[in-house]
Structures are given as C-alpha cells and as structure tokens.
Write a protein that holds these residues in place. Sequence first.
Motif, PDB file in Angstrom:
ATOM      1  N   LEU A 111     -13.215   1.308  -6.386  1.00 46.17           N
ATOM      2  CA  LEU A 111     -14.210   2.876  -6.226  1.00 46.17           C
ATOM      3  C   LEU A 111     -14.350   2.709  -7.989  1.00 46.17           C
ATOM      4  N   HIS A 112     -14.114   2.589  -9.076  1.00 48.57           N
ATOM      5  CA  HIS A 112     -14.225   2.676 -10.098  1.00 48.57           C
ATOM      6  C   HIS A 112     -13.937   3.865 -10.421  1.00 48.57           C
ATOM      7  N   TYR A 113     -12.460   4.627  -9.843  1.00 47.46           N
ATOM      8  CA  TYR A 113     -12.501   6.148 -10.262  1.00 47.46           C
ATOM      9  C   TYR A 113     -11.457   6.102 -11.186  1.00 47.46           C
TER      10      TYR A 113
ATOM     11  N   ALA B 284      -4.372   1.878  -9.172  1.00 50.79           N
ATOM     12  CA  ALA B 284      -4.906   0.331  -9.499  1.00 50.79           C
ATOM     13  C   ALA B 284      -5.802  -0.457  -8.260  1.00 50.79           C
ATOM     14  N   GLN B 285      -6.005   0.235  -7.007  1.00 54.37           N
ATOM     15  CA  GLN B 285      -6.735  -0.324  -6.199  1.00 54.37           C
ATOM     16  C   GLN B 285      -8.353   0.538  -6.171  1.00 54.37           C
TER      17      GLN B 285
ATOM     18  N   TRP C 296       0.563  -1.335  -0.310  1.00 57.22           N
ATOM     19  CA  TRP C 296       0.297  -0.277  -0.183  1.00 57.22           C
ATOM     20  C   TRP C 296       1.247   1.119   0.047  1.00 57.22           C
ATOM     21  N   GLN C 297       2.081   0.866   0.496  1.00 59.72           N
ATOM     22  CA  GLN C 297       2.807   2.165   0.547  1.00 59.72           C
ATOM     23  C   GLN C 297       3.219   2.607  -1.057  1.00 59.72           C
ATOM     24  N   ASP C 298       2.811   1.789  -2.401  1.00 56.39           N
ATOM     25  CA  ASP C 298       3.855   2.408  -3.696  1.00 56.39           C
ATOM     26  C   ASP C 298       2.421   2.788  -4.290  1.00 56.39           C
ATOM     27  N   PRO C 299       2.305   4.108  -4.510  1.00 56.49           N
ATOM     28  CA  PRO C 299       1.529   5.206  -5.776  1.00 56.49           C
ATOM     29  C   PRO C 299       0.458   4.738  -6.393  1.00 56.49           C
ATOM     30  N   GLU C 300       1.846   3.386  -7.106  1.00 51.90           N
ATOM     31  CA  GLU C 300       1.082   2.906  -8.344  1.00 51.90           C
ATOM     32  C   GLU C 300       0.093   1.800  -7.566  1.00 51.90           C
TER      33      GLU C 300
END
Length: 161
Positions: free
Chosen positions: A85-87, A79-80, A71-75
């Motif tokens: 969240l359909h962003y 992706a999550q 979770w520290q990885d911005p990529e």
Amino acid sequence: MAGWRIPGFAARPRFTSRATVLVLVLCSLVAILAYPTRQFISQRSEISAQRAKAEHARQQVEQLRREKARWQDPEFVKAQARARLHYAMPGETPFISVDPAAAGTTAPSAAGAGAAGPVKAAKPWYASVWDSVDAADADPAALAPPAPAPAPARDSSPHDH
C-alpha cells in the motif's frame, strides 16, 4: 482315415451334456459378476481420487493456517502495508523507485535524446481510485470526448484542376 472304425468303439460327441452345462454355468457367472466387479473397480478409483483431494485440502488448510499465523504478527502486517500500500511511518519520506526498462520505456536514442523527458513513477492504486472519483464528480461536458472533425469537402465537378 476317416473311414476306418475300431470295432466296439462308438464315436463320442465332441461336447457332452455335462460340459455344455458347465460352460453355460461359467458364462452366466461371468455375466452376473461382470457389472459388480466393474462397479467395485470404479468405486475404488473414486475413493483414491477423493483421498487425494482430501490430502490436497488438508495441505491447503495447513498452508492457510501458517499464513494466518504470519498475519497475526504486527511486524509482518507493517511490512505488507509498506510494500503493498506504500504506507510509511510518521517521520519517514516514502518514495517509489521505477526501473525504466520495467516501465515499458526505452532508453532514448542519440537522435531523440531528451525528447521523451523524465520518466514518471507509477501511481499507487489508491491514487488511481481517487482520480476516478474526482473525474466522476467533474462536469459531464468536460468529460465528453471531442467531436470528430468534419471530413474535407470533395470537389465533385467533372473538370480537372
């Protein structure tokens, strides 16, 4: 044969006093050591169970550390956000593809072809939340369920129609 005796040989009792004392001492030792031995065995099993729990907890902690590092990885976060969240990124056109079989609808039969209409995509969770907020803000009279229709009057006359 029971009546035969050897002269000068007296009959000895089956248990001597020494044997009786030895049996009593052994029985008391068994009785004294039984409870501590049982406690020792149960404590050993509890210790092994606690060690297994501690090992399981260590494995969970390690798995959570790996998850935290992901979770520290911005990529990974992007992706999550896209998947859960359909962003979408600016300039992208988001869409949701729905499998009709997974949505619980069946293929229309030959007799009812076109009767079901197009399959609508499932709304994301935040749309459902916003719809419920709008519904709560609406007029309470509009949200009231319709009154049940009155039952048809029954003719209680004794003659036939």
